[in-house]
Scaffold this active site. Structure first.
Site, short mmCIF file in Angstrom:
data_model
loop_
_atom_site.label_atom_id
_atom_site.label_comp_id
_atom_site.label_asym_id
_atom_site.label_seq_id
_atom_site.Cartn_x
_atom_site.Cartn_y
_atom_site.Cartn_z
N GLY A 21 0.82 -1.21 0.00
CA GLY A 21 0.00 0.00 0.00
C GLY A 21 0.85 1.25 0.00
O GLY A 21 2.05 1.21 0.28
N PRO B 115 2.31 4.97 1.26
CA PRO B 115 2.73 5.38 2.61
C PRO B 115 1.64 6.15 3.32
O PRO B 115 0.78 6.79 2.70
CB PRO B 115 3.95 6.27 2.32
CG PRO B 115 3.75 6.76 0.93
CD PRO B 115 3.06 5.66 0.20
N GLY B 116 1.67 6.09 4.66
CA GLY B 116 0.78 6.91 5.47
C GLY B 116 -0.65 6.47 5.51
O GLY B 116 -1.54 7.28 5.80
N VAL B 117 -0.93 5.15 5.24
CA VAL B 117 -2.32 4.70 5.28
C VAL B 117 -2.60 3.79 6.46
O VAL B 117 -3.69 3.26 6.59
CB VAL B 117 -2.70 4.00 3.95
CG1 VAL B 117 -2.63 4.97 2.80
CG2 VAL B 117 -1.82 2.78 3.70
N SER C 39 -3.65 0.50 -21.38
CA SER C 39 -4.92 0.82 -20.73
C SER C 39 -5.50 2.16 -21.17
O SER C 39 -6.67 2.43 -20.92
CB SER C 39 -4.75 0.80 -19.21
OG SER C 39 -3.87 1.82 -18.79
N LYS D 75 -7.40 2.77 -9.76
CA LYS D 75 -7.99 3.74 -10.70
C LYS D 75 -9.32 4.27 -10.17
O LYS D 75 -9.63 5.46 -10.34
CB LYS D 75 -8.16 3.09 -12.06
CG LYS D 75 -6.83 2.80 -12.77
CD LYS D 75 -7.03 2.04 -14.06
CE LYS D 75 -5.68 1.78 -14.74
NZ LYS D 75 -5.83 0.99 -15.99
#
Length: 637
Positions: free
Chosen positions: A204, A206-208, A545, A588
């Site tokens: 994940g 950072p900072g979550v 994509s 997304k």
């Protein structure tokens, strides 16, 4: 006197057969005197009684006295034949040799006893001195006026504390305070709370809250019935980017190492006896609990492989050329460490901001994977409100939304709020309850040279030749502002197509695919037009994509169909007009929400990949571009 007697007796024996009977009597008398000097008169008498030689000893006859002498010197009562006069000199010579040997042995023994006594006295004095020093050390210690002064200064400095950091004060203490990661927390708890817990890697941005989640998950797992973790299970935390080790195993804080007595210097008492000292590492400290390695993707690759071996064996084994299993001076705990290894039965929880493909495949194959998503603006706003409540400050209504514009990280949001708190405290003091205003926040933003987290914002307007695509940067999704213009070529069939030179080959291929599909949809040959496709902001994209978004931008410009600016599109474009599956759908979707997108068009094959936050958006799965074209042609009509 003993030496003189021995010499006179020895001289009498040299005369041999020339000696008279009186001389032999005197020689026997001297030898008896020597025995008295050696053993003492009383002991000679007792010896004679024991050997049945007392009567012979007191006899006046030479032969009987010689027989008594034989029994006393050789301690043999079987001597019973009275010697003749001619045999006496030879017998006396044998007696003299035996006495001489005894005296020589006694002299050597006396010297040895003297040396032993001296050595024992010396050792005794050293031992007494060591005991005295030990007692003095216990009573006074190694302290003096200077060391005590320095200790006092150190204790005085240690008593001064400014405060805890804002992150310490505002760190979540329960799962309810860890916002925006419900799915990830559920997955992590399921893997740790089982009777058979799994090794886990947390992915994940950072900072979550990955580190906090791991710590809280262990605390929660301890309370579950049937859990594998005891109530005192440790949580050992280390940063993989700072782990340093020596390939020679001189030092290894993670796995442990051996301090050899010569090179590294084991404990003094072990070094003096040449015993190596094993030093268990963090894996042993984490035995029975969780070893949390933050930034595990930054660890040395070889060290990662060594860690895997420990995870399989659940023990760390030590080796040293200085270890002798038969040495009685080796303490039992050191012998046990060398022979059985140190226990290291732990659960590994790693955290990384790297892409899963950058992590060692060997580690990935042995661990479960949990993904922490980026935080939506709404979650960041709630984090700001929660932090303000803990700081006991009031905030203007627009403050949380303003913070969310400049960061998508919970940690960064708290830091911004803490800076604003410090500014307000400095300006107003703590006389009354503080109130943080938008102006306070803007001052902090300007001082920190912060840039908006999301530059591109959706709107309800419609534009020709412009729409939003979606991309992934690390674990964060973002919107791509794609625009296209078309002009009739100066000469038929000689049109030029231009695309960003910084973009990758796969993205450029999407432009050529779009040209083929445009001809299929409209019958127009793009060779008759000058076409310029641009990604606003100079974004460098590579991958298929953006193919569908590029096609729609060119189609919109070519057919002058306006496209809504609150819609984003992702999907690979095939030359047959199919919209094929792409990766990074959850990221997304997060990126679209942050930009204020209202509708997202995705490949139908990706419908199963939608995250829980997708419910706030209108997600439209499609299989081909005709569906999208009809959708917006009908809307425009």
């Amino acid at each position: 006197m003993l030496a003189q007697n021995w010499k006179s007796g020895r001289g009498a024996g040299v005369a041999g057969k020339a000696q008279t009977e009186d001389q032999l009597h005197r020689q026997v008398t001297v030898l008896f005197g020597m025995l008295s000097d050696i053993y003492g008169s009383d002991k000679v008498v007792l010896r004679a009684v024991k050997l049945d030689a007392l009567a012979l000893l007191r006899s006046e006859r030479l032969s009987e006295r010689v027989l008594a002498l034989q029994r006393l010197v050789f301690e043999d009562p079987t001597f019973d034949a009275l010697p003749g006069l001619e045999a006496v000199p030879g017998i006396l010579e044998q007696v003299e040799d035996e006495i001489a040997n005894f005296l020589a042995r006694r002299t050597v023994e006396d010297q040895l006893e003297k040396k032993v006594g001296e050595r024992m006295q010396k050792r005794h004095e050293e031992y007494v001195r060591e005991i005295r020093d030990m007692v003095l050390k216990e009573n006074t210690g190694p302290e003096n006026a200077q060391t005590l002064k320095r200790l006092a200064l150190l204790e005085k400095a240690d008593s001064k504390r400014l405060t805890r950091s804002a992150l310490e004060v505002l760190r979540p203490t329960s799962f309810d305070e860890l916002l925006g990661q419900k799915d990830a927390l559920t997955a992590l708890l399921a893997k740790l709370s089982s009777p058979f817990p799994q090794h886990v890697i947390l992915y994940g941005p950072p900072g979550v809250g990955k580190t906090t989640a791991a710590r809280l998950a262990l605390a929660a797992a301890k309370k579950v019935a049937g859990t594998a973790f005891a109530g005192d299970a440790p949580f050992i935390e280390v940063n993989g980017a700072t782990l340093r080790w020596d390939p020679r195993e001189v030092t290894n804080p993670l796995l442990g190492s051996v301090h050899d007595p010569i090179y590294q210097g084991a404990r003094r008492d072990l070094a003096e006896t040449g015993v190596p000292e094993p030093k268990p590492g963090l894996v042993t400290d984490a035995h029975g609990g969780v070893l949390f390695i933050d930034e595990i993707g930054e660890m040395d690759y070889l060290l990662q492989n060594k860690l895997l071996k420990v995870m399989e064996d659940k023990r760390v084994f030590f080796d040293s050329a200085y270890f002798d299993p038969h040495d009685p001076g080796v303490p039992k705990y050191i012998k046990k460490l060398f022979e059985e290894g140190a226990p290291a039965d732990f659960i590994l929880v790693g955290a990384t901001t790297r892409d899963p493909g950058e992590i060692s495949p060997a580690i990935r194959s042995r661990t479960a994977e949990v993904y922490f998503g980026p935080l939506t603006p709404g979650v960041v706003e709630e984090i700001v409100r929660q932090a303000a409540a803990k700081l006991e400050v009031d905030i203007e209504e627009a403050v949380p939304a303003l913070v969310a514009e400049y960061t998508g990280e919970g940690r960064k949001a708290i830091n911004i709020l803490a800076d604003a708190y410090g500014l307000a405290f400095f300006q107003a003091g703590r006389a009354a309850r503080l109130r943080l205003t938008v102006e306070d926040l803007r001052t902090v933003i300007q001082a920190g040279r912060l840039s908006p987290h999301t530059v591109r914002k959706a709107s309800a307007d419609k534009e020709v030749g412009k729409l939003f695509g979606l991309a992934v940067q690390g674990f964060n999704g973002t919107v791509l502002e794609i625009e296209a213009v078309t002009y009739p070529a100066r000469a038929a069939g000689k049109g030029q197509m231009r695309f960003n030179d910084t973009d990758g080959s796969m993205a450029k291929d999407s432009v050529f695919n779009a040209a083929s599909v445009i001809r299929r949809l409209t019958g127009e040959d793009l060779a008759d037009f000058d076409v310029h496709v641009n990604v606003v902001g100079g974004g460098c994209i590579d991958g298929p994509s953006a193919g569908t978004a590029i096609l729609l931008a060119v189609w919109s410009a070519l057919k002058h169909v306006p496209f809504p600016q609150d819609v984003a599109v992702t999907g690979e474009l095939s030359i047959q007009g199919k919209v094929r599956a792409v990766g990074g759908i959850p990221e997304k979707i997060y990126g679209a929400r942050q930009a204020g997108i209202r509708r997202v068009i995705i490949p139908a094959e990706n419908a199963r990949d939608l995250p829980s936050v997708a419910g706030a958006l209108d997600v439209i799965p499609v299989s081909c571009v005709e569906e999208i074209v009809r959708m917006f042609m009908d809307a425009d009509a």
